[in-house]
Design an enzyme around this catalytic site. Structure first.
Site, PDB file in Angstrom:
ATOM      1  CD  GLU A 148      -2.568  -1.174   2.728  1.00  0.00           C
ATOM      2  OE1 GLU A 148      -2.210  -0.386   3.633  1.00  0.00           O
ATOM      3  OE2 GLU A 148      -3.490  -1.979   2.876  1.00  0.00           O
ATOM      4  N   PRO A 149       1.717   1.431  -0.992  1.00  0.00           N
ATOM      5  CG  PRO A 149       2.885   1.420  -3.023  1.00  0.00           C
ATOM      6  CD  PRO A 149       1.906   0.616  -2.205  1.00  0.00           C
TER       7      PRO A 149
ATOM      8  NE  ARG B 170       5.969   9.683   3.606  1.00  0.00           N
ATOM      9  CZ  ARG B 170       5.513  10.654   4.401  1.00  0.00           C
ATOM     10  NH1 ARG B 170       5.803  11.906   4.142  1.00  0.00           N
ATOM     11  NH2 ARG B 170       4.780  10.359   5.464  1.00  0.00           N
TER      12      ARG B 170
ATOM     13  NE  ARG C 243       4.370  15.328   4.938  1.00  0.00           N
ATOM     14  CZ  ARG C 243       5.644  15.203   5.206  1.00  0.00           C
ATOM     15  NH1 ARG C 243       6.517  16.020   4.669  1.00  0.00           N
ATOM     16  NH2 ARG C 243       6.074  14.243   5.985  1.00  0.00           N
TER      17      ARG C 243
ATOM     18  CB  CYS D 144      -3.744  34.772  12.244  1.00  0.00           C
ATOM     19  SG  CYS D 144      -5.080  33.588  12.310  1.00  0.00           S
ATOM     20  CD  GLU D 145      -2.721  29.094  14.289  1.00  0.00           C
ATOM     21  OE1 GLU D 145      -1.941  28.656  15.148  1.00  0.00           O
ATOM     22  OE2 GLU D 145      -3.950  29.149  14.424  1.00  0.00           O
TER      23      GLU D 145
ATOM     24  CE1 TYR E 141      -0.681  10.473   3.544  1.00  0.00           C
ATOM     25  CE2 TYR E 141       1.655  10.321   3.038  1.00  0.00           C
ATOM     26  CZ  TYR E 141       0.445   9.715   3.281  1.00  0.00           C
ATOM     27  OH  TYR E 141       0.350   8.349   3.266  1.00  0.00           O
TER      28      TYR E 141
HETATM   29  N1  LLP Z   1      -1.677   1.999   4.411  1.00  0.00           N
HETATM   30  C1  LLP Z   1      -2.197   2.464   5.560  1.00  0.00           C
HETATM   31  C2  LLP Z   1      -3.102   1.615   6.324  1.00  0.00           C
HETATM   32  C3  LLP Z   1      -1.875   3.763   6.000  1.00  0.00           C
HETATM   33  O1  LLP Z   1      -2.377   4.213   7.133  1.00  0.00           O
HETATM   34  C4  LLP Z   1      -0.999   4.568   5.229  1.00  0.00           C
HETATM   35  C5  LLP Z   1      -0.644   5.925   5.654  1.00  0.00           C
HETATM   36  C6  LLP Z   1      -0.490   4.032   4.020  1.00  0.00           C
HETATM   37  C7  LLP Z   1      -0.841   2.738   3.655  1.00  0.00           C
HETATM   38  C8  LLP Z   1       0.430   4.800   3.125  1.00  0.00           C
HETATM   39  O2  LLP Z   1       1.630   5.064   3.761  1.00  0.00           O
HETATM   40  P1  LLP Z   1       2.843   5.739   2.958  1.00  0.00           P
HETATM   41  O3  LLP Z   1       3.338   4.739   1.951  1.00  0.00           O
HETATM   42  O4  LLP Z   1       2.328   6.959   2.316  1.00  0.00           O
HETATM   43  O5  LLP Z   1       3.845   6.026   4.020  1.00  0.00           O
HETATM   44  N2  LLP Z   1       0.227  12.823   6.826  1.00  0.00           N
HETATM   45  C9  LLP Z   1       1.470  12.169   7.171  1.00  0.00           C
HETATM   46  C10 LLP Z   1       1.485  10.718   6.739  1.00  0.00           C
HETATM   47  C11 LLP Z   1       0.340   9.902   7.301  1.00  0.00           C
HETATM   48  C12 LLP Z   1       0.329   8.483   6.808  1.00  0.00           C
HETATM   49  C13 LLP Z   1      -0.941   7.793   7.180  1.00  0.00           C
HETATM   50  N3  LLP Z   1      -1.059   6.444   6.737  1.00  0.00           N
HETATM   51  C14 LLP Z   1       2.614  12.957   6.563  1.00  0.00           C
HETATM   52  O6  LLP Z   1       2.381  13.960   5.900  1.00  0.00           O
HETATM   53  O7  LLP Z   1       3.774  12.592   6.760  1.00  0.00           O
END
Ligand code: LLP
Length: 419
Positions: free
Chosen positions: A273-274, A276, A319, A349-350, A378
């Site tokens: 589940e990639p 990012r 972020r 305003c923060e 994100y």
């Molecule tokens: N699968 C599940 C169940 C997840 O909760 C997530 C991310 C992913 C896959 C994807 O993960 P990735 O490959 O993108 O790392 N907003 C935060 C990141 C929150 C990630 C939440 N879950 C940021 O900006 O760093």
């Protein structure tokens, strides 16, 4: 030239100069490189090519319809985290069999939606959720496919706000509870346990925790098999990080080398589940300088400092403020101006509304265009309307041209919801 690279002094996306795009579409503006998305999707697919796998792109990282469609076209499946993301996935052309549904607080409405569609797997987070799901499925006379989200109690060694695999995090079911839950689920007519799932966090750059989580899944799958529950897949979640500062980090091949030898022992197909890793470097946030303010001197060197106030801030990219995240911030067209140490801040305003602190930038001019890099994941999806600010437009660069894939929000769009 693919991605965000300089053509002489000017930064371009897939060869299209960013200042041209910003002049036409305004700022703040998200720009995405379709060539980068394709290359990064394929790199993961190829790294795992020797083993049965499916890539379910994590829509939460960026679910703009055109991006979701692009990934579907590349062969991806989807990971949805809400009813809204399921609907977007369907609109983008994913079939229900291509969707896994995760989320720590799925409402009964969302569960019913997923059951009615017949998604590939609902990744359940608690025994209570399994019971609710069983009731919903039985009411419809169907048996729904379920993967159990395991909390492997593994420290992902990333920012605490994006760690999800520790016992103290709200996610998943402790591994030791899973065998009993599966045994009880065998007597539920609405439930078919088809997989185990783990997602231990995001922006992970140390592969050992990912390997440990994979090992926990394989061990548990073996225990379940010995106790009579046969599953079909292991879902190893997302989490593979990217380099925000240019330092080398492990890539898809390193990731595959770290986890495949472990997963292979199970003989089970895997789901990835990639989010990012595919989309972060494929996007930049373009923003213009609104003001340059004197900020005294640097205590150590007595050099002058500046506040560079941009037309984008926490409402477009939260972020840096939320996770102390570092994003490179560069002038789109390099000037020969002398460097100044700046806090690059937003207009809200923060005090914490900051894109980057202590950055050496050529002394900026009001109106100058800047790019905040690696903002594809994100970024836009976490925008807000705080201070009545409007969601930025988004454009996708494809084959040397760009198109608006999400128009800039208008105040009327917001007010349409109000009486
Ligand atoms: N699968 C599940 C169940 C997840 O909760 C997530 C991310 C992913 C896959 C994807 O993960 P990735 O490959 O993108 O790392 N907003 C935060 C990141 C929150 C990630 C939440 N879950 C940021 O900006 O760093």
């Amino acid at each position: 030239m693919i991605g965000f690279q300089r053509d002489g002094a000017a930064l371009a996306c897939d060869g299209v100069p960013l200042d041209r795009i910003a002049s036409a579409e305004g700022t703040p503006l998200y720009v995405y490189s379709s060539a980068t998305i394709a290359a990064r999707y394929r790199a993961i697919d190829e790294a795992f090519a020797g083993y049965p796998h499916r890539i379910h792109y994590a829509l939460k990282a960026n679910s703009t319809l055109a991006i979701a469609r692009l990934l579907r076209g590349l062969g991806s499946s989807a990971d949805a985290n809400s009813g809204g993301e399921i609907e977007v996935a369907i609109l983008a052309g994913f079939t229900p069999a291509q969707i896994v549904f995760t989320g720590v607080g799925k409402t009964s409405g969302e569960l019913a939606q997923a059951v009615a569609l017949g998604v590939r797997s609902i990744n359940v987070e608690s025994e209570g959720e399994i019971a609710r799901l069983d009731a919903i499925a039985r009411e419809r006379g169907v048996r729904t496919s379920v993967a159990i989200r395991v909390n492997p109690d593994v420290d992902a060694k990333t920012h605490p706000h994006i760690s999800t695999g520790l016992r103290t995090n709200k996610f998943g079911i402790p591994a030791s509870d899973v065998p009993d839950i599966c045994r009880r689920a065998q007597f539920m007519d609405g439930i078919q346990i088809v997989g185990l799932h783990a997602h231990i966090g995001s922006q992970i750059t140390d592969l050992a925790p990912l390997a440990n989580a994979a090992r926990a899944l394989v061990t548990l799958a073996r225990e379940l098999r010995d106790k009579g529950t046969t599953i079909e897949h292991l879902d190893i979640g997302g989490g593979l990080g990217v380099s925000y500062d240019g330092e080398p980090v492990p890539g898809p091949v390193d990731y595959a080398n770290a986890v495949l030898p472990i997963l292979r022992e199970s003989g089970l197909a895997i789901v990835l589940e990639p989010g990012r890793h595919i989309i972060a470097p494929a996007g930049a946030l373009l923003t213009r300088v609104v003001d340059v303010k004197d900020a005294g001197v640097r205590p150590t060197t007595l050099e002058p400092r500046a506040f560079v106030v941009m037309d984008a801030g926490m409402t477009e990219l939260i972020r840096p403020m939320l996770y102390d995240a570092f994003h490179r911030i560069e002038p789109v067209v390099r000037t020969g101006a002398p460097l100044v140490c700046a806090d690059v801040v937003g207009p809200l305003c923060e005090s914490s509304d900051t894109l980057g602190r202590d950055r050496m930038v050529p002394r900026p001019q009001v109106g100058e265009l800047y790019a905040v890099l690696d903002a594809g994941a994100y970024g836009a999806v976490m925008s807000s309307n705080y201070n009545r600010r409007l969601f930025p437009a988004e454009v996708l660069v494809e084959n040397g041209a760009w198109r608006v894939i999400r128009r800039r929000q208008k105040l009327q769009d917001l007010l349409a919801l109000e009486s």
